[in-house]
Design a protein around this motif. Structure first.
Motif, PDB file in Angstrom:
ATOM      1  N   ARG A 142      15.861   0.587  -8.339  1.00 18.65           N
ATOM      2  CA  ARG A 142      16.484   1.202  -7.171  1.00 18.65           C
ATOM      3  C   ARG A 142      15.427   1.570  -6.126  1.00 18.65           C
ATOM      4  O   ARG A 142      15.636   1.366  -4.927  1.00 18.65           O
ATOM      5  CB  ARG A 142      17.263   2.446  -7.616  1.00 18.65           C
ATOM      6  N   GLU A 143      14.284   2.087  -6.592  1.00 20.82           N
ATOM      7  CA  GLU A 143      13.225   2.430  -5.627  1.00 20.82           C
ATOM      8  C   GLU A 143      12.687   1.182  -4.943  1.00 20.82           C
ATOM      9  O   GLU A 143      12.427   1.176  -3.743  1.00 20.82           O
ATOM     10  CB  GLU A 143      12.088   3.162  -6.347  1.00 20.82           C
TER      11      GLU A 143
ATOM     12  N   LEU B 262      14.196  -1.774  -4.515  1.00 16.90           N
ATOM     13  CA  LEU B 262      15.168  -2.415  -3.625  1.00 16.90           C
ATOM     14  C   LEU B 262      15.403  -1.589  -2.362  1.00 16.90           C
ATOM     15  O   LEU B 262      15.831  -2.127  -1.346  1.00 16.90           O
ATOM     16  CB  LEU B 262      16.494  -2.656  -4.368  1.00 16.90           C
ATOM     17  N   THR B 263      15.131  -0.272  -2.418  1.00 11.48           N
ATOM     18  CA  THR B 263      15.237   0.544  -1.210  1.00 11.48           C
ATOM     19  C   THR B 263      14.212   0.089  -0.169  1.00 11.48           C
ATOM     20  O   THR B 263      14.490   0.068   1.027  1.00 11.48           O
ATOM     21  CB  THR B 263      14.980   2.024  -1.560  1.00 11.48           C
TER      22      THR B 263
ATOM     23  N   ALA C  47      12.624  -2.988  -0.318  1.00  9.35           N
ATOM     24  CA  ALA C  47      12.780  -4.421  -0.057  1.00  9.35           C
ATOM     25  C   ALA C  47      13.815  -4.643   1.039  1.00  9.35           C
ATOM     26  O   ALA C  47      14.663  -3.790   1.285  1.00  9.35           O
ATOM     27  CB  ALA C  47      13.210  -5.134  -1.335  1.00  9.35           C
ATOM     28  N   ARG C  48      13.713  -5.805   1.698  1.00 15.73           N
ATOM     29  CA  ARG C  48      14.688  -6.123   2.740  1.00 15.73           C
ATOM     30  C   ARG C  48      15.838  -6.914   2.126  1.00 15.73           C
ATOM     31  O   ARG C  48      15.649  -7.667   1.185  1.00 15.73           O
ATOM     32  CB  ARG C  48      14.021  -6.950   3.846  1.00 15.73           C
ATOM     33  N   SER C  49      17.026  -6.704   2.682  1.00 16.04           N
ATOM     34  CA  SER C  49      18.161  -7.511   2.236  1.00 16.04           C
ATOM     35  C   SER C  49      19.118  -7.663   3.407  1.00 16.04           C
ATOM     36  O   SER C  49      19.107  -6.869   4.334  1.00 16.04           O
ATOM     37  CB  SER C  49      18.860  -6.861   1.043  1.00 16.04           C
TER      38      SER C  49
ATOM     39  N   PRO D   2     -10.163  -0.362   0.114  1.00 11.95           N
ATOM     40  CA  PRO D   2      -9.845   0.725   1.058  1.00 11.95           C
ATOM     41  C   PRO D   2      -8.575   0.476   1.863  1.00 11.95           C
ATOM     42  O   PRO D   2      -7.913   1.426   2.261  1.00 11.95           O
ATOM     43  CB  PRO D   2     -11.078   0.786   1.961  1.00 11.95           C
ATOM     44  N   ALA D   3      -8.222  -0.788   2.076  1.00 11.18           N
ATOM     45  CA  ALA D   3      -7.024  -1.049   2.858  1.00 11.18           C
ATOM     46  C   ALA D   3      -5.758  -0.764   2.047  1.00 11.18           C
ATOM     47  O   ALA D   3      -4.702  -0.549   2.614  1.00 11.18           O
ATOM     48  CB  ALA D   3      -7.008  -2.497   3.338  1.00 11.18           C
TER      49      ALA D   3
ATOM     50  N   ARG E  43       2.047  -0.645   1.121  1.00 10.77           N
ATOM     51  CA  ARG E  43       1.382  -0.684   2.430  1.00 10.77           C
ATOM     52  C   ARG E  43       2.090  -1.650   3.362  1.00 10.77           C
ATOM     53  O   ARG E  43       2.289  -1.373   4.543  1.00 10.77           O
ATOM     54  CB  ARG E  43      -0.079  -1.123   2.269  1.00 10.77           C
TER      55      ARG E  43
ATOM     56  N   GLY F  17       5.087  -0.069   4.614  1.00 11.40           N
ATOM     57  CA  GLY F  17       4.894   1.174   5.360  1.00 11.40           C
ATOM     58  C   GLY F  17       5.383   2.425   4.657  1.00 11.40           C
ATOM     59  O   GLY F  17       5.819   3.368   5.313  1.00 11.40           O
ATOM     60  N   VAL F  18       5.349   2.456   3.316  1.00  6.37           N
ATOM     61  CA  VAL F  18       5.702   3.689   2.613  1.00  6.37           C
ATOM     62  C   VAL F  18       4.496   4.177   1.820  1.00  6.37           C
ATOM     63  O   VAL F  18       3.634   3.404   1.426  1.00  6.37           O
ATOM     64  CB  VAL F  18       6.918   3.525   1.666  1.00  6.37           C
ATOM     65  N   LYS F  19       4.454   5.494   1.601  1.00  2.00           N
ATOM     66  CA  LYS F  19       3.320   6.081   0.905  1.00  2.00           C
ATOM     67  C   LYS F  19       3.608   6.174  -0.590  1.00  2.00           C
ATOM     68  O   LYS F  19       2.763   5.857  -1.413  1.00  2.00           O
ATOM     69  CB  LYS F  19       3.056   7.476   1.471  1.00  2.00           C
TER      70      LYS F  19
END
Lengths: 222, 312
Positions: B80-81, B83-84, B86-88, B213-214, B272, B275-277
């Motif tokens: 669930r995490e 797929l949240t 991921a794009r669909s 580092p990236a 990354r 765009g989520v931490k």
């Protein structure tokens, strides 16, 4: 709805959906208010209601359309839930004024409302144009705080017509309360309200700090 | 509970008690500032370890069924995490539901029945084909490839890979040892998590050269090597749980920890990119479920294959 049942229902909604709640402007102050949000899913109302602080939640009802929630199999369901039903179609001027009175009555005694000013479920991340009910409430209760709320992921989870929730975690983000300015006209006010919801859709500046790969590695000091 | 497993559980509990006590005392006595903030962060992580440790212990005490129940829950939450993030396409709603309500239960049902050949084929053979066909028939093709690819990735990591942890229970193990599978499971989880935790600890203590580092600014080469060395030592110490020689056990732990570190890095790259931490906020101090089990993404299936080849 009694206190224990309401608490259990809210906990169930939060646990089953795994909803992420964000309050970038701090906790909710006590007192009545109107939460207004974008609307894409049947989950929207339950999620906003379930993520309010407990004492606030007991005084909060979700506004629904009588022509939808007051008919067929949905009617007994809505009758057991903290819902205020209003008519939205085929009303004359007095009929519309009566709907506003119904909502004002629900705001008495520090009551709060969850309102979806689009009046129906959309399918986009940003809401469609707002209908005028929110303005009439603000005009009749000048000091009433109006809290913008943005819901993300609900449409992916349970879009119109679906009956199974997809495995996606929704997010509820509460914004800073606003209110009607003394000389503000209707359209400007409604646009400002919609813009406040849209602004919450964008991630806050500190949401995902992507580090600059400047120093590939630090050398041992000589 | 089996005596060897009880000894390992006791050692883990002791480690947790000592580090929690030390952490709380240090936080009380530290002056305000970055050190105290780092200690508070560490204590939040330790609180998360208590929750996970007790859940894991309960599943071990409950035996095979409790273990399968725990890992199917872990799979579901992780999927669930993922797929949240991921794009669909809107038309993929049905495909997402099939993966959660059909693929996950069937995978664990196959493992519960010991049908490992089917369990290993379910995601890469059947879900791969059938969900792609179902997706292609629904909606517009715009975004289809991206959605199908990211969904398959999610199923591989969260269902295929994570289900290989309880799949260790299906290995024959030492003749006459009822708990052989559970012991292998404990060995794998201990090696991977020791690598993970001690690369953090060694990195804080000695870290100088950034590893990537990236992707993960906190990870360092010193931390990685220290973590791998510690995991190898843990593997050697846990050799009595297995039917392997000391050398074999050490190499298995090293391989698991190295692939664990690789899994952590790759899942950081996914975060990354999107765009989520963190993957979520489920476990205090750790983020989501996937933040904790990402190191099993490559380690679990590889460990299963190697263990089967070694005749576990």
């Amino acid at each position: 709805v009694n206190t224990v049942a309401a608490g259990a229902l809210a906990a169930l909604v939060r646990f089953a959906t795994g909803v992420v709640v964000e309050r970038p402007h701090g906790p909710v102050a006590p007192g009545g208010r109107v939460y207004f949000a974008n609307h894409t899913s049947h989950l929207d109302g339950p999620l906003v209601w379930a993520t309010l602080p407990a004492e606030q939640r007991l005084r909060t009802r979700v506004v629904g359309a009588r022509d939808y929630w007051g008919c067929g199999w949905r009617r007994p369901l809505a009758a057991r839930l903290p819902v205020v039903l209003i008519d939205r179609h085929g009303l004359d001027v007095t009929g519309r004024a009566r709907q506003v009175e119904v909502l004002l009555e629900a705001l008495d005694d520090d009551g709060s409302l969850v309102l979806f000013p689009e009046g129906t479920r959309g399918s986009e991340e940003l809401p469609a144009a707002f209908r005028t009910g929110l303005y009439h409430l603000a005009r009749r209760r000048p000091g009433l705080p109006l809290v913008p709320v943005h819901l993300a992921g609900c449409h992916r989870m349970l879009p119109r017509g679906a009956w199974l929730p997809a495995p996606v975690v929704p997010r509820v983000r509460f914004g800073r309360p606003l209110s009607l300015a003394p000389d503000e006209d209707r359209d400007a006010f409604l646009q400002r309200c919609r813009a406040a919801v849209c602004a919450l859709a964008a991630p806050p500046p500190d949401a995902a700090p992507v580090p600059a790969p400047a120093a590939a590695w630090r050398r041992r000091p000589a | 509970m089996d005596a060897e497993l009880a000894a390992v559980a006791g050692a883990a509990a002791g480690l947790l008690v000592v580090s929690t006590g030390t952490g709380l005392v240090l936080e009380r006595t530290a002056s305000a500032g970055p050190t105290r903030a780092a200690l508070a962060d560490m204590n939040r992580r330790l609180a998360g370890w208590w929750i996970m440790g007790l859940g894991f212990l309960a599943s071990l005490l409950g035996g095979a069924w409790a273990t399968l129940a725990l890992w199917s829950l872990v799979s579901s939450l992780a999927l669930r995490e993922l797929l949240t993030v991921a794009r669909s396409r809107p038309a993929d709603h049905g495909v997402l539901c099939w993966s959660a309500y059909a693929v996950v239960p069937v995978q664990y049902w196959l493992i519960a029945g010991g049908r490992m050949d089917w369990a290993q084929g379910l995601v890469p053979v059947w879900a791969f084909a059938l969900l792609a066909i179902r997706g292609a028939l629904a909606g517009s093709p715009a975004g289809f490839f991206q959605g199908a690819a990211e969904l398959f990735w999610g199923l591989m990591v969260c269902v295929y890979a994570l289900s290989h942890v309880p799949a260790l229970l299906t290995l024959p193990g030492r003749p006459g040892d009822e708990a052989a599978g559970l012991k292998l499971l404990v060995f794998l989880v201990a090696a991977v998590q020791a690598g993970d935790v001690f690369s953090y600890v060694w990195g804080k203590a000695l870290g100088r050269r950034a590893l990537a580092p990236a992707l993960s600014p906190g990870k360092t080469w010193e931390g990685l090597l220290g973590g791998l060395a510690t995991a190898t030592a843990v593997g050697a110490a846990l050799q009595p749980l297995t039917s392997w020689t000391l050398g074999q056990a050490s190499v298995m732990a090293l391989a698991a920890a190295a692939l664990g570190a690789g899994g952590g890095l790759v899942m950081s790259a996914v975060k990354r990119d999107r765009g989520v931490k963190d993957w979520g906020a489920l476990i205090p101090g750790h983020g989501g479920m996937l933040d904790r089990v990402d190191s099993l993404a490559f380690a679990a299936p590889a460990f299963f294959h190697l263990a089967r080849a070694l005749g576990a």
